[in-house]
Write a protein that holds these residues in place. Structure first.
Motif, PDB file in Angstrom:
ATOM      1  N   GLY A 161       0.767  -1.238   0.000  1.00  0.00           N
ATOM      2  CA  GLY A 161       0.000   0.000   0.000  1.00  0.00           C
ATOM      3  C   GLY A 161       0.795   1.282   0.000  1.00  0.00           C
ATOM      4  O   GLY A 161       0.227   2.355  -0.201  1.00  0.00           O
ATOM      5  N   LEU A 162       2.114   1.216   0.226  1.00  0.00           N
ATOM      6  CA  LEU A 162       2.913   2.443   0.220  1.00  0.00           C
ATOM      7  C   LEU A 162       3.462   2.664  -1.188  1.00  0.00           C
ATOM      8  O   LEU A 162       4.256   1.865  -1.686  1.00  0.00           O
ATOM      9  CB  LEU A 162       4.057   2.360   1.233  1.00  0.00           C
ATOM     10  N   THR A 163       3.028   3.737  -1.823  1.00  0.00           N
ATOM     11  CA  THR A 163       3.530   4.099  -3.151  1.00  0.00           C
ATOM     12  C   THR A 163       4.513   5.250  -2.998  1.00  0.00           C
ATOM     13  O   THR A 163       4.129   6.369  -2.655  1.00  0.00           O
ATOM     14  CB  THR A 163       2.379   4.501  -4.090  1.00  0.00           C
ATOM     15  N   LEU A 164       5.780   4.958  -3.230  1.00  0.00           N
ATOM     16  CA  LEU A 164       6.851   5.947  -3.098  1.00  0.00           C
ATOM     17  C   LEU A 164       7.090   6.593  -4.458  1.00  0.00           C
ATOM     18  O   LEU A 164       7.451   5.916  -5.421  1.00  0.00           O
ATOM     19  CB  LEU A 164       8.125   5.273  -2.599  1.00  0.00           C
ATOM     20  N   ILE A 165       6.855   7.894  -4.531  1.00  0.00           N
ATOM     21  CA  ILE A 165       7.080   8.650  -5.766  1.00  0.00           C
ATOM     22  C   ILE A 165       8.370   9.434  -5.577  1.00  0.00           C
ATOM     23  O   ILE A 165       8.487  10.229  -4.643  1.00  0.00           O
ATOM     24  CB  ILE A 165       5.901   9.594  -6.050  1.00  0.00           C
ATOM     25  N   ALA A 166       9.350   9.195  -6.448  1.00  0.00           N
ATOM     26  CA  ALA A 166      10.688   9.760  -6.245  1.00  0.00           C
ATOM     27  C   ALA A 166      11.167  10.507  -7.489  1.00  0.00           C
ATOM     28  O   ALA A 166      12.051  10.038  -8.211  1.00  0.00           O
ATOM     29  CB  ALA A 166      11.668   8.651  -5.876  1.00  0.00           C
ATOM     30  N   PRO A 167      10.621  11.703  -7.752  1.00  0.00           N
ATOM     31  CA  PRO A 167      11.022  12.443  -8.959  1.00  0.00           C
ATOM     32  C   PRO A 167      12.467  12.908  -8.949  1.00  0.00           C
ATOM     33  O   PRO A 167      13.043  13.160 -10.005  1.00  0.00           O
ATOM     34  CB  PRO A 167      10.055  13.638  -8.967  1.00  0.00           C
ATOM     35  N   GLY A 168      13.086  13.015  -7.764  1.00  0.00           N
ATOM     36  CA  GLY A 168      14.472  13.455  -7.694  1.00  0.00           C
ATOM     37  C   GLY A 168      15.479  12.327  -7.724  1.00  0.00           C
ATOM     38  O   GLY A 168      16.688  12.564  -7.721  1.00  0.00           O
ATOM     39  N   ALA A 169      15.012  11.082  -7.766  1.00  0.00           N
ATOM     40  CA  ALA A 169      15.901   9.922  -7.746  1.00  0.00           C
ATOM     41  C   ALA A 169      16.286   9.502  -9.160  1.00  0.00           C
ATOM     42  O   ALA A 169      15.711   9.972 -10.148  1.00  0.00           O
ATOM     43  CB  ALA A 169      15.227   8.763  -7.016  1.00  0.00           C
ATOM     44  N   VAL A 170      17.259   8.608  -9.259  1.00  0.00           N
ATOM     45  CA  VAL A 170      17.687   8.083 -10.553  1.00  0.00           C
ATOM     46  C   VAL A 170      16.508   7.393 -11.237  1.00  0.00           C
ATOM     47  O   VAL A 170      15.887   6.488 -10.673  1.00  0.00           O
ATOM     48  CB  VAL A 170      18.852   7.085 -10.374  1.00  0.00           C
ATOM     49  N   GLY A 171      16.170   7.834 -12.441  1.00  0.00           N
ATOM     50  CA  GLY A 171      15.056   7.254 -13.178  1.00  0.00           C
ATOM     51  C   GLY A 171      13.691   7.756 -12.754  1.00  0.00           C
ATOM     52  O   GLY A 171      12.682   7.346 -13.328  1.00  0.00           O
ATOM     53  N   ALA A 172      13.635   8.630 -11.749  1.00  0.00           N
ATOM     54  CA  ALA A 172      12.368   9.190 -11.243  1.00  0.00           C
ATOM     55  C   ALA A 172      11.298   8.115 -11.083  1.00  0.00           C
ATOM     56  O   ALA A 172      10.198   8.223 -11.624  1.00  0.00           O
ATOM     57  CB  ALA A 172      11.880  10.306 -12.166  1.00  0.00           C
ATOM     58  N   PRO A 173      11.584   7.061 -10.310  1.00  0.00           N
ATOM     59  CA  PRO A 173      10.648   5.930 -10.256  1.00  0.00           C
ATOM     60  C   PRO A 173       9.429   6.192  -9.373  1.00  0.00           C
ATOM     61  O   PRO A 173       9.442   7.034  -8.483  1.00  0.00           O
ATOM     62  CB  PRO A 173      11.500   4.817  -9.644  1.00  0.00           C
ATOM     63  N   THR A 174       8.385   5.438  -9.651  1.00  0.00           N
ATOM     64  CA  THR A 174       7.261   5.276  -8.734  1.00  0.00           C
ATOM     65  C   THR A 174       7.308   3.826  -8.269  1.00  0.00           C
ATOM     66  O   THR A 174       7.166   2.906  -9.076  1.00  0.00           O
ATOM     67  CB  THR A 174       5.924   5.578  -9.425  1.00  0.00           C
ATOM     68  N   VAL A 175       7.554   3.628  -6.980  1.00  0.00           N
ATOM     69  CA  VAL A 175       7.770   2.287  -6.436  1.00  0.00           C
ATOM     70  C   VAL A 175       6.532   1.875  -5.651  1.00  0.00           C
ATOM     71  O   VAL A 175       6.227   2.445  -4.604  1.00  0.00           O
ATOM     72  CB  VAL A 175       9.017   2.248  -5.524  1.00  0.00           C
ATOM     73  N   THR A 176       5.810   0.892  -6.163  1.00  0.00           N
ATOM     74  CA  THR A 176       4.624   0.409  -5.454  1.00  0.00           C
ATOM     75  C   THR A 176       5.031  -0.581  -4.369  1.00  0.00           C
ATOM     76  O   THR A 176       6.026  -1.298  -4.499  1.00  0.00           O
ATOM     77  CB  THR A 176       3.641  -0.263  -6.424  1.00  0.00           C
ATOM     78  N   ASN A 177       4.257  -0.591  -3.301  1.00  0.00           N
ATOM     79  CA  ASN A 177       4.505  -1.478  -2.157  1.00  0.00           C
ATOM     80  C   ASN A 177       5.923  -1.328  -1.604  1.00  0.00           C
ATOM     81  O   ASN A 177       6.578  -2.310  -1.232  1.00  0.00           O
ATOM     82  CB  ASN A 177       4.228  -2.940  -2.528  1.00  0.00           C
ATOM     83  N   ALA A 178       6.383  -0.078  -1.577  1.00  0.00           N
ATOM     84  CA  ALA A 178       7.693   0.201  -0.986  1.00  0.00           C
ATOM     85  C   ALA A 178       7.623   0.032   0.529  1.00  0.00           C
ATOM     86  O   ALA A 178       6.535  -0.028   1.127  1.00  0.00           O
ATOM     87  CB  ALA A 178       8.135   1.618  -1.341  1.00  0.00           C
TER      88      ALA A 178
END
Length: 198
Positions: free
Chosen positions: A57-74
């Motif tokens: 349930g934790l969706t980590l949105i990381a626009p400043g990270a390498v590849g600007a990932p959206t990580v589901t179930n982080a």
């Protein structure tokens, strides 16, 4: 000489402006949905604060990270923070860290800090955890990135005996590649000097 000085001032101002230009590094909305799935625990007896999330349930949105990932179930986990009360509702902590990983426990990034401030709303406002003197490391951190702040907004305060639990959302900001920007400014200044001397 005057032209070189003006060029230096312009470049210095540009580099300073870029260095102050923080962007969102990573953020997540409250994954718990209700107070029955707490994210943080304040143990009043032990005088500690700890936080973790290992469920879905934790969706980590990381626009400043390498590849600007959206990580589901982080997932994330904090070290247990020792609390020192400054005044009622305001606590200082010692050093600590927050480690983020994906659903397979592969590390994403770690936030380390020398100290933090924990503000407990006491039923009259929001509770927060903010860090000071922050460093950022891990495979998703672009080279030269400096984290400027992180903040957990704590909600759904629930008191049971000597323990208070919270749900939480998270935001963080960073300055991307300041070393690269400074090097670019220095290179342009050197080029301007050479042209002036020629």
């Amino acid at each position: 000489m005057r032209k070189v000085l003006m060029t230096a001032l312009v470049l210095g101002s540009a580099v300073a402006a870029m260095a102050d230009n923080s962007v969102t590094f990573a953020t997540f909305a409250d994954p718990s949905g209700n107070a029955h799935n707490p994210v943080f625990v304040h143990d009043r007896g032990a005088k500690t604060l700890s936080g973790a999330w290992g469920n879905a349930g934790l969706t980590l949105i990381a626009p400043g990270a390498v590849g600007a990932p959206t990580v589901t179930n982080a997932k994330f986990n904090t070290t247990t923070l020792a609390l020192t009360q400054v005044i009622p509702g305001l606590f200082a902590t010692g050093p600590g860290s927050i480690s983020f990983s994906d659903s397979s426990n592969n590390p994403l990034f770690t936030i380390s800090f020398d100290s933090a401030t924990f503000v407990e709303g006491l039923g009259a406002g929001a509770s927060t955890l903010r860090g000071q003197n922050i460093t950022l490391s891990g495979p998703l951190v672009p080279p030269g990135t400096t984290m400027t702040q992180f903040n957990f907004a704590l909600a759904n305060q629930t008191n049971v005996a000597n323990t208070t639990t919270y749900t939480a959302s998270f935001t963080s900001s960073a300055v991307p590649e300041p070393a690269t920007m400074v090097a670019l400014g220095a290179g342009l200044l050197a080029l301007a000097r050479r042209r002036r001397q020629a």
